[in-house]
Scaffold this motif. Structure first.
Motif, PDB file in Angstrom:
ATOM      1  N   GLY A   1       0.781  -1.229   0.000  1.00 54.21           N
ATOM      2  CA  GLY A   1       0.000   0.000   0.000  1.00 54.21           C
ATOM      3  C   GLY A   1       0.813   1.279   0.000  1.00 54.21           C
ATOM      4  O   GLY A   1       0.257   2.365   0.186  1.00 54.21           O
ATOM      5  N   ALA A   2       2.116   1.200  -0.219  1.00 52.76           N
ATOM      6  CA  ALA A   2       2.962   2.399  -0.210  1.00 52.76           C
ATOM      7  C   ALA A   2       2.656   3.286  -1.413  1.00 52.76           C
ATOM      8  O   ALA A   2       2.268   2.807  -2.482  1.00 52.76           O
ATOM      9  CB  ALA A   2       4.432   2.013  -0.203  1.00 52.76           C
ATOM     10  N   ASP A   3       2.836   4.597  -1.237  1.00 52.24           N
ATOM     11  CA  ASP A   3       2.595   5.568  -2.306  1.00 52.24           C
ATOM     12  C   ASP A   3       3.930   5.889  -2.975  1.00 52.24           C
ATOM     13  O   ASP A   3       4.780   6.586  -2.411  1.00 52.24           O
ATOM     14  CB  ASP A   3       1.967   6.839  -1.737  1.00 52.24           C
ATOM     15  CG  ASP A   3       1.457   7.776  -2.824  1.00 52.24           C
ATOM     16  OD1 ASP A   3       1.858   7.617  -3.991  1.00 52.24           O
ATOM     17  OD2 ASP A   3       0.649   8.671  -2.494  1.00 52.24           O
ATOM     18  N   LEU A   4       4.111   5.350  -4.179  1.00 52.39           N
ATOM     19  CA  LEU A   4       5.339   5.557  -4.944  1.00 52.39           C
ATOM     20  C   LEU A   4       5.041   6.277  -6.256  1.00 52.39           C
ATOM     21  O   LEU A   4       5.803   6.175  -7.216  1.00 52.39           O
ATOM     22  CB  LEU A   4       6.008   4.207  -5.212  1.00 52.39           C
ATOM     23  CG  LEU A   4       6.642   3.531  -3.996  1.00 52.39           C
ATOM     24  CD1 LEU A   4       6.712   2.021  -4.197  1.00 52.39           C
ATOM     25  CD2 LEU A   4       8.029   4.092  -3.733  1.00 52.39           C
ATOM     26  N   ARG A   5       3.969   7.034  -6.292  1.00 51.48           N
ATOM     27  CA  ARG A   5       3.583   7.719  -7.522  1.00 51.48           C
ATOM     28  C   ARG A   5       4.685   8.673  -7.986  1.00 51.48           C
ATOM     29  O   ARG A   5       5.146   9.522  -7.226  1.00 51.48           O
ATOM     30  CB  ARG A   5       2.286   8.496  -7.311  1.00 51.48           C
ATOM     31  CG  ARG A   5       1.042   7.634  -7.267  1.00 51.48           C
ATOM     32  CD  ARG A   5      -0.188   8.459  -6.969  1.00 51.48           C
ATOM     33  NE  ARG A   5      -0.162   8.959  -5.583  1.00 51.48           N
ATOM     34  CZ  ARG A   5      -1.011   9.865  -5.098  1.00 51.48           C
ATOM     35  NH1 ARG A   5      -1.931  10.393  -5.889  1.00 51.48           N
ATOM     36  NH2 ARG A   5      -0.921  10.245  -3.844  1.00 51.48           N
TER      37      ARG A   5
ATOM     38  N   LEU B   1       5.131  -5.691  -2.794  1.00 50.23           N
ATOM     39  CA  LEU B   1       4.529  -4.538  -3.455  1.00 50.23           C
ATOM     40  C   LEU B   1       3.011  -4.648  -3.555  1.00 50.23           C
ATOM     41  O   LEU B   1       2.387  -3.949  -4.360  1.00 50.23           O
ATOM     42  CB  LEU B   1       5.124  -4.380  -4.859  1.00 50.23           C
ATOM     43  CG  LEU B   1       6.603  -3.971  -4.928  1.00 50.23           C
ATOM     44  CD1 LEU B   1       7.107  -4.078  -6.360  1.00 50.23           C
ATOM     45  CD2 LEU B   1       6.799  -2.562  -4.403  1.00 50.23           C
ATOM     46  N   ARG B   2       2.405  -5.493  -2.736  1.00 48.64           N
ATOM     47  CA  ARG B   2       0.950  -5.651  -2.819  1.00 48.64           C
ATOM     48  C   ARG B   2       0.245  -4.312  -2.585  1.00 48.64           C
ATOM     49  O   ARG B   2       0.409  -3.680  -1.555  1.00 48.64           O
ATOM     50  CB  ARG B   2       0.468  -6.672  -1.795  1.00 48.64           C
ATOM     51  CG  ARG B   2       0.773  -8.117  -2.153  1.00 48.64           C
ATOM     52  CD  ARG B   2       0.319  -9.048  -1.048  1.00 48.64           C
ATOM     53  NE  ARG B   2       1.081  -8.823   0.177  1.00 48.64           N
ATOM     54  CZ  ARG B   2       0.729  -9.290   1.378  1.00 48.64           C
ATOM     55  NH1 ARG B   2      -0.377 -10.011   1.504  1.00 48.64           N
ATOM     56  NH2 ARG B   2       1.472  -9.047   2.435  1.00 48.64           N
ATOM     57  N   GLY B   3      -0.540  -3.911  -3.578  1.00 51.26           N
ATOM     58  CA  GLY B   3      -1.313  -2.686  -3.454  1.00 51.26           C
ATOM     59  C   GLY B   3      -0.496  -1.410  -3.517  1.00 51.26           C
ATOM     60  O   GLY B   3      -1.052  -0.318  -3.367  1.00 51.26           O
ATOM     61  N   ALA B   4       0.805  -1.495  -3.749  1.00 47.89           N
ATOM     62  CA  ALA B   4       1.630  -0.284  -3.847  1.00 47.89           C
ATOM     63  C   ALA B   4       1.191   0.525  -5.066  1.00 47.89           C
ATOM     64  O   ALA B   4       0.896  -0.036  -6.123  1.00 47.89           O
ATOM     65  CB  ALA B   4       3.105  -0.660  -3.960  1.00 47.89           C
ATOM     66  N   ASP B   5       1.161   1.839  -4.922  1.00 48.77           N
ATOM     67  CA  ASP B   5       0.724   2.723  -6.003  1.00 48.77           C
ATOM     68  C   ASP B   5       1.943   3.146  -6.815  1.00 48.77           C
ATOM     69  O   ASP B   5       2.741   3.970  -6.357  1.00 48.77           O
ATOM     70  CB  ASP B   5      -0.003   3.943  -5.432  1.00 48.77           C
ATOM     71  CG  ASP B   5      -0.765   4.716  -6.503  1.00 48.77           C
ATOM     72  OD1 ASP B   5      -0.446   4.545  -7.694  1.00 48.77           O
ATOM     73  OD2 ASP B   5      -1.676   5.481  -6.145  1.00 48.77           O
ATOM     74  N   LEU B   6       2.066   2.581  -8.006  1.00 50.96           N
ATOM     75  CA  LEU B   6       3.220   2.849  -8.866  1.00 50.96           C
ATOM     76  C   LEU B   6       2.863   3.723 -10.061  1.00 50.96           C
ATOM     77  O   LEU B   6       3.613   3.797 -11.027  1.00 50.96           O
ATOM     78  CB  LEU B   6       3.811   1.528  -9.361  1.00 50.96           C
ATOM     79  CG  LEU B   6       4.310   0.545  -8.302  1.00 50.96           C
ATOM     80  CD1 LEU B   6       4.779  -0.744  -8.966  1.00 50.96           C
ATOM     81  CD2 LEU B   6       5.432   1.168  -7.476  1.00 50.96           C
ATOM     82  N   ARG B   7       1.736   4.405  -9.985  1.00 47.63           N
ATOM     83  CA  ARG B   7       1.347   5.229 -11.120  1.00 47.63           C
ATOM     84  C   ARG B   7       2.409   6.298 -11.408  1.00 47.63           C
ATOM     85  O   ARG B   7       2.790   7.052 -10.521  1.00 47.63           O
ATOM     86  CB  ARG B   7      -0.008   5.892 -10.849  1.00 47.63           C
ATOM     87  CG  ARG B   7      -1.185   4.927 -10.941  1.00 47.63           C
ATOM     88  CD  ARG B   7      -2.487   5.612 -10.570  1.00 47.63           C
ATOM     89  NE  ARG B   7      -2.520   5.942  -9.144  1.00 47.63           N
ATOM     90  CZ  ARG B   7      -3.475   6.690  -8.577  1.00 47.63           C
ATOM     91  NH1 ARG B   7      -4.449   7.202  -9.319  1.00 47.63           N
ATOM     92  NH2 ARG B   7      -3.446   6.931  -7.284  1.00 47.63           N
ATOM     93  N   GLY B   8       2.873   6.300 -12.646  1.00 42.80           N
ATOM     94  CA  GLY B   8       3.869   7.275 -13.051  1.00 42.80           C
ATOM     95  C   GLY B   8       5.270   6.997 -12.544  1.00 42.80           C
ATOM     96  O   GLY B   8       6.202   7.764 -12.831  1.00 42.80           O
TER      97      GLY B   8
END
Length: 262
Positions: free
Chosen positions: A200-204, A218-225
């Motif tokens: 669930g980490a925010d890595l945008r 990386l389950r649910g990690a935000d990799l947008r961009g």
């Protein structure tokens, strides 16, 4: 008897050449990953007589994202087609063979990446030895020390990372608990995130150039961009477990998960 696979062990799962071993062998505990409890070596209630999943196209919607993320790296068809000679029926001994072959196939997939790096010669030598191991019969597989193979591979991966980080290492966050963390302002280039919890980490938008992600959750990690094209030791299941979009870059040897946003 079915036909046997010849040549190098497969690195990608082909469920049509397996007997749904992953839908029978593992135990599931009702959780965010699995909607039900399932004892080990018991067929999932959604498994059909044709060895196909009855809800394969809607696993996430039905509460089974853990099934979507799971990847045997081709070990399933290796067990059925090679170790058991193309058997058309599940044998209880297949599950023990899968327990050995699945981690070894994951090592092979990572060694394929290492073979293209500065430690290529050592990686190719180890890969050849592991290829010989996975081709053994069921009895010989039981005698393999999988832990020793993984430790040897791990030491080689340490060399790969050290070479990539030479002169400009980033933060050492191996095994760090970063669950739900907002990492958008962290400089994670050339970081060591081996085994880190990034659920669930925010890595945008984060640049992960030369960042080691071996075993990172990386389950649910935000990799947008996010920029992942230059990451080290990243696998397809890790990408599948995360969320991304069309702006997320990925390593050339890995595909973009179908569920990511356009």
């Amino acid at each position: 008897m079915g036909t046997s696979i010849t040549g190098p062990a497969p690195r990608a799962a082909d469920c049509s050449r397996c007997l749904a071993l992953c839908c029978v062998g593992p135990a599931f505990a009702a959780s965010a990953d699995f909607a039900i409890d399932k004892p080990a070596r018991t067929p999932c209630p959604h498994l059909g007589a044709d060895h196909a999943c009855g809800i394969h196209d809607r696993l996430r919607d039905r509460g089974f994202p853990g099934c979507v993320v799971f990847d045997c790296f081709g070990a399933g068809q290796q067990v059925v087609q090679v170790t058991f000679g193309g058997s058309a029926r599940r044998d209880p001994a297949m599950f023990a063979a899968l327990d050995v072959l699945r981690p070894l196939h994951e090592v092979l997939a990572l060694l394929d990446e290492a073979a293209r790096s500065s430690v290529g010669d050592e990686a190719r030598e180890l890969r050849a030895r592991v290829e010989e191991m996975v081709a053994r019969d069921a009895g010989a597989l039981a005698d393999l020390d999988v832990g020793a193979v993984r430790r040897e591979a791990g030491a080689l991966f340490d060399e790969l990372v050290a070479e990539a980080h030479a002169g400009a290492p980033g933060p050492d966050l191996r095994g760090a608990d970063l669950v739900g963390a907002d990492l958008r302002r962290r400089d994670l280039r050339a970081a060591r995130l081996r085994g880190a919890l990034l659920v669930g980490a925010d890595l945008r938008g984060v640049d992960l150039d030369r960042t080691e992600l071996l075993g990172a959750d990386l389950r649910g990690a935000d990799l947008r961009g996010a920029r992942l094209a230059g990451t080290l030791l990243l696998t397809a299941p890790q990408l599948t477990a995360a969320r991304g979009d069309a702006a997320t870059t990925v390593p050339a040897h890995l595909g973009r998960p179908a569920h990511w946003l356009p």
